[in-house]
Design an enzyme around this catalytic site. Sequence first.
Site: not given
Length: 302
Positions: A123-124, A164, A250, A280
Amino acid sequence: MQILRTPEHRFDGLKDYAFAPHYVEIDDTEGGHLRLHYVDAGPRDAAPVLMLHGEPTWSYLYRHMVPQFAAAGFRAVAPDLIGFGKSDKPAERSNYTYARHVAWMSDWLTRVDLHGITLICQDWGGLIGLRLWAAMPDRFARIVIANTALPTGDQPMNDAFRAWREFSQSVPDFSAGRIVYGGTVSKLTEEEVAAYDAPFPDETYKAGARQFPMLVPDGPDNPEAPANRAAWQVIRTLDTPVLTLFGAEDKVMAGIDRVFQKLCPGATGQPHAVLPAAGHFLQEDVGDDLVRHTLYFIARTG
């Protein structure tokens, strides 16, 4: 910059999270300082495995993986990004920018002074961690890319990401625990949901969590699009070994693993995998598999 700090009692008694806290003071980019928390387990002189979380999680995401890497003889390090976990939380959404997140983690990395890093980023954690790799490639021995991207805004975001982002800005109660629950296949217990909510006593602590989805470069004119393009220019020249491990369930990141496999020289010939029954937040669904694949990757590229 107004800074919030989650009361320590919010983290008391979290299951499987009995790690000693470690803190570093970093430059807030406005002449002040922020306190950044990180987990640091295993031998201090061992090769580090650096695990970077994303939105809206914290180092709790890696609670089952840290002990396994430490037991395998590695220094297992998992920081909390600014705005998350036990790290300080600037109070205004305008305090959070992509460039600042990279600067904050760059400052932390140089202060902790890790070398020979195996990076696991999701993710980030990838949007930030891959920028760190491009800026300081000599610190990184290998890269594990899991359900993340390094977008330049030159390609449109998919419908799942747009949905999202809309949800993240409109939902009245931004519950990190419920968001993680929704992004897993195996699902969380109520105790685990509460642990993901622990860093955020109320909405005032969630400025970073609310702002993150808006910082993803979603068009060519995004202020961080040029920096990500520049990072890609560097990455495409690096022979650092790269492994992609993506969750089959995901929908937001579906197919992005192939971009890394195509564009990263060090990805050629590596044992990439799309992991079944993984959403995810694949650390929750298949954390043991992530460890197993990473240890094999380290052994074959050591």
